[in-house]
Scaffold this motif. Structure first.
Motif, PDB file in Angstrom:
ATOM      1  N   CYS A 291       0.837  -1.209   0.000  1.00 34.35           N
ATOM      2  CA  CYS A 291       0.000   0.000   0.000  1.00 34.35           C
ATOM      3  C   CYS A 291       0.866   1.251   0.000  1.00 34.35           C
ATOM      4  O   CYS A 291       0.558   2.234  -0.661  1.00 34.35           O
ATOM      5  CB  CYS A 291      -0.924   0.020   1.212  1.00 34.35           C
ATOM      6  SG  CYS A 291      -2.078  -1.352   1.172  1.00 34.35           S
ATOM      7  N   ARG A 292       1.984   1.188   0.753  1.00 34.23           N
ATOM      8  CA  ARG A 292       2.858   2.358   0.834  1.00 34.23           C
ATOM      9  C   ARG A 292       3.454   2.657  -0.533  1.00 34.23           C
ATOM     10  O   ARG A 292       3.679   3.795  -0.911  1.00 34.23           O
ATOM     11  CB  ARG A 292       3.970   2.081   1.850  1.00 34.23           C
ATOM     12  CG  ARG A 292       4.359   3.343   2.607  1.00 34.23           C
ATOM     13  CD  ARG A 292       5.307   3.041   3.730  1.00 34.23           C
ATOM     14  NE  ARG A 292       4.654   2.469   4.902  1.00 34.23           N
ATOM     15  CZ  ARG A 292       5.261   1.641   5.741  1.00 34.23           C
ATOM     16  NH1 ARG A 292       6.508   1.247   5.529  1.00 34.23           N
ATOM     17  NH2 ARG A 292       4.622   1.189   6.799  1.00 34.23           N
TER      18      ARG A 292
ATOM     19  N   HIS B 257      -5.289  -3.810  -2.240  1.00 35.32           N
ATOM     20  CA  HIS B 257      -4.765  -5.059  -1.659  1.00 35.32           C
ATOM     21  C   HIS B 257      -5.406  -5.340  -0.303  1.00 35.32           C
ATOM     22  O   HIS B 257      -5.881  -6.427  -0.023  1.00 35.32           O
ATOM     23  CB  HIS B 257      -3.249  -4.948  -1.443  1.00 35.32           C
ATOM     24  CG  HIS B 257      -2.474  -4.935  -2.711  1.00 35.32           C
ATOM     25  ND1 HIS B 257      -2.293  -3.797  -3.444  1.00 35.32           N
ATOM     26  CD2 HIS B 257      -1.854  -5.924  -3.388  1.00 35.32           C
ATOM     27  CE1 HIS B 257      -1.568  -4.085  -4.513  1.00 35.32           C
ATOM     28  NE2 HIS B 257      -1.299  -5.372  -4.500  1.00 35.32           N
TER      29      HIS B 257
ATOM     30  N   SER C  82     -10.739   3.315  -5.810  1.00 32.18           N
ATOM     31  CA  SER C  82      -9.287   3.445  -5.676  1.00 32.18           C
ATOM     32  C   SER C  82      -8.592   3.048  -6.974  1.00 32.18           C
ATOM     33  O   SER C  82      -7.577   3.617  -7.336  1.00 32.18           O
ATOM     34  CB  SER C  82      -8.727   2.682  -4.476  1.00 32.18           C
ATOM     35  OG  SER C  82      -9.365   1.467  -4.312  1.00 32.18           O
TER      36      SER C  82
ATOM     37  N   GLN D 204      -7.767   2.810   1.611  1.00 32.40           N
ATOM     38  CA  GLN D 204      -7.972   3.133   0.183  1.00 32.40           C
ATOM     39  C   GLN D 204      -7.173   2.180  -0.692  1.00 32.40           C
ATOM     40  O   GLN D 204      -7.141   2.307  -1.911  1.00 32.40           O
ATOM     41  CB  GLN D 204      -7.481   4.555  -0.103  1.00 32.40           C
ATOM     42  CG  GLN D 204      -8.367   5.612   0.490  1.00 32.40           C
ATOM     43  CD  GLN D 204      -7.763   6.979   0.266  1.00 32.40           C
ATOM     44  OE1 GLN D 204      -6.552   7.140   0.208  1.00 32.40           O
ATOM     45  NE2 GLN D 204      -8.616   7.968   0.147  1.00 32.40           N
ATOM     46  N   CYS D 205      -6.505   1.225  -0.034  1.00 31.39           N
ATOM     47  CA  CYS D 205      -5.575   0.370  -0.770  1.00 31.39           C
ATOM     48  C   CYS D 205      -6.283  -0.918  -1.222  1.00 31.39           C
ATOM     49  O   CYS D 205      -6.786  -1.680  -0.396  1.00 31.39           O
ATOM     50  CB  CYS D 205      -4.396   0.052   0.145  1.00 31.39           C
ATOM     51  SG  CYS D 205      -3.301  -1.150  -0.562  1.00 31.39           S
TER      52      CYS D 205
ATOM     53  N   TYR E 242       2.077   2.463  -3.395  1.00 28.63           N
ATOM     54  CA  TYR E 242       1.150   3.250  -4.219  1.00 28.63           C
ATOM     55  C   TYR E 242       0.834   4.602  -3.592  1.00 28.63           C
ATOM     56  O   TYR E 242       0.113   5.396  -4.172  1.00 28.63           O
ATOM     57  CB  TYR E 242      -0.156   2.475  -4.434  1.00 28.63           C
ATOM     58  CG  TYR E 242       0.036   1.213  -5.245  1.00 28.63           C
ATOM     59  CD1 TYR E 242       0.499   1.294  -6.544  1.00 28.63           C
ATOM     60  CD2 TYR E 242      -0.222  -0.033  -4.699  1.00 28.63           C
ATOM     61  CE1 TYR E 242       0.706   0.147  -7.291  1.00 28.63           C
ATOM     62  CE2 TYR E 242      -0.016  -1.183  -5.443  1.00 28.63           C
ATOM     63  CZ  TYR E 242       0.456  -1.086  -6.740  1.00 28.63           C
ATOM     64  OH  TYR E 242       0.660  -2.202  -7.474  1.00 28.63           O
TER      65      TYR E 242
ATOM     66  N   VAL F 204      -1.039   5.307  -0.934  1.00 30.59           N
ATOM     67  CA  VAL F 204      -2.417   5.504  -0.469  1.00 30.59           C
ATOM     68  C   VAL F 204      -2.565   4.916   0.929  1.00 30.59           C
ATOM     69  O   VAL F 204      -1.792   4.055   1.345  1.00 30.59           O
ATOM     70  CB  VAL F 204      -3.453   4.835  -1.415  1.00 30.59           C
ATOM     71  CG1 VAL F 204      -3.526   5.551  -2.735  1.00 30.59           C
ATOM     72  CG2 VAL F 204      -3.139   3.368  -1.630  1.00 30.59           C
TER      73      VAL F 204
END
Lengths: 323, 122
Positions: free
Chosen positions: A14-15, A26, A78, A23-24, A17, A19
């Protein structure tokens, strides 16, 4: 293995991208999976205890469906954000490249004019700098053109302009130029063509780029000199061009990623620093968009052979279809 | 008589340098710095060739092209587009409007452009 473990690290993914967790995609997929599994179990247990009250079961299923619907919506939005960011990036590259190209054209044409007018530069060092200016400007133009081509490939807006032409002529032209440029090196060139080689049907300008990329790589990897052998032969429905060098070769590890975007082999870092690592990626995309194939074989320490095929024209509309 | 070439380009320095090259080749150069005045000069002077940039103030190159093609008194004048816009969509649009060639400025030297110009008059 490390890569697989990395892919399981949701927070890290997530980091990447940029977001938040909620909001991620995955993470949200994981939450959705957990809700589905626990709701199936919960429905089963509730159904056992309250089998006389089907309304209650229906209500639970309804609530779970509503929650899943909301999560699904967040996931879709997202993805939308990611798509929008990609679009904005493409537009940014297109606008920036256009802006950069105007001063590059001005410099190029002014240098052309100065050269033509034969300005008198007696100082040999100044003369050398003048030539360097021209070369470096040309290098910047190549970089911007590569970025633009990448943009077009990724947006599927690449516009091929196919025509019938002789691949041998292109090879001879590129090799002729490289021969002149490499007079002082130990690299020699050899071109072999099989008889009655058919013409090809592809984008001529881009084919010249592909040929240049592959031959330049062969030269670049021939650290200790050696022969660069180019063989042209007809294969079913295509013409095959292979370029063999006696250079340093590509390690097994690097071979897997040789056609990836922005990839530069370990050995390239060691011997020279130029290039974006886009050329082979672009060559592959162009050859495949033209209906051909591209590949290579390589042995570390012994050299590499890169080959590509281009289709012959479908109908022999042109009288003499041989070169 | 020297052939008249109208060069519509808003970048002063490109105007100067290509103008100098073409003048040296023996052509008469008419310069326009925006699309609107370019179209007016084309209508008034009826040049033998138009070199056209696409991103222009007042009236962009596409509109200039459309206006030229819609005016029978100048629609036959050959046009070479000189632009750094290189998307397939833009090239296709210009070719469908009947331009002679589409040249990306950074990819052609002055000599190569002069060559393309002389080919028009052959």
């Amino acid at each position: 293995m490390a890569k697989f473990l990395d892919s399981l690290n949701i927070v890290k993914q997530c980091r990447r991208y940029g977001v938040g967790l909620w909001q991620c995609p995955h993470f949200l997929f994981l939450v959705m999976g957990a809700i589905i599994i626990s709701s199936i179990i919960a429905t089963y247990l509730t159904a056992q205890w309250f089998f006389t009250e089907p309304q209650l079961i229906a209500l639970i299923v309804l609530v779970v469906a509503a929650i899943l619907f909301v999560i699904g919506h967040i996931i879709v939005s997202s993805f939308e954000r990611v798509a929008e960011a990609s679009l904005a990036k493409s537009e940014f590259v297109a606008i920036m490249s256009h802006q950069i190209k105007t001063p590059l054209s001005i410099i190029k044409w002014q240098l052309n004019l100065l050269k033509e007018k034969g300005i008198k530069i007696e100082d040999s060092e100044a003369k050398k700098f003048f030539i360097h200016l021209d070369e470096e400007n040309q290098r910047m133009i190549h970089i911007v053109n590569d970025l633009l081509e990448l943009n077009r490939i990724e947006d599927s807006t690449i516009f091929l302009n196919p025509s019938v032409f002789s691949l041998k002529e292109i090879i001879d032209e590129v090799v002729g130029r490289r021969r002149k440029e490499n007079l002082n090196t130990n690299v020699s060139f050899e071109v072999k063509t099989s008889e009655n080689l058919p013409l090809v049907f592809a984008d001529k300008i881009r084919t010249r780029d592909v040929v240049s990329h592959i031959i330049d790589n062969a030269i670049r990897y021939s650290i200790n000199g050696g022969k660069v052998a180019i063989i042209l032969q007809g294969v079913p429905k295509c013409v095959c061009c292979s370029v063999r060098d006696e250079g340093i070769g590509i390690s097994k590890e690097d071979q897997k990623r040789i056609f990836s975007k922005f990839f530069r082999a370990e050995s390239v870092y060691k011997y020279q620093t130029q290039g974006l690592g886009l050329r082979l990626y672009l060559a592959k995309a162009i050859v495949e968009a033209s209906g051909g194939k591209i590949g290579f074989t390589s042995q570390e320490g012994k050299g590499s052979t890169f080959w590509f095929t281009l289709p012959v024209p479908k109908n022999n509309l042109i009288g003499n279809n041989y070169q | 008589m020297a052939k008249k070439i109208l060069f519509i380009e808003d970048e002063m320095r490109l105007q100067e340098v290509l103008g100098a090259k073409l003048k040296a080749e023996g052509y008469e150069i008419l310069a326009a710095m925006d699309g609107k005045s370019g179209l007016e000069i084309a209508e008034k002077e009826k040049p033998d060739l138009i070199l056209l940039d696409l991103i222009l103030p007042k009236m962009d190159g596409f509109h200039v092209l459309e206006a030229i093609k819609a005016n029978p008194s100048i629609s036959v004048i050959p046009i070479i587009v000189l632009s750094n816009l290189e998307s397939g969509k833009d090239i296709e649009r210009c070719l469908s409007l009947g331009v002679r060639s589409y040249l990306a400025k950074t990819n052609y030297s002055l000599e190569e452009i002069a060559q393309k110009v002389s080919e028009v008059f052959k």
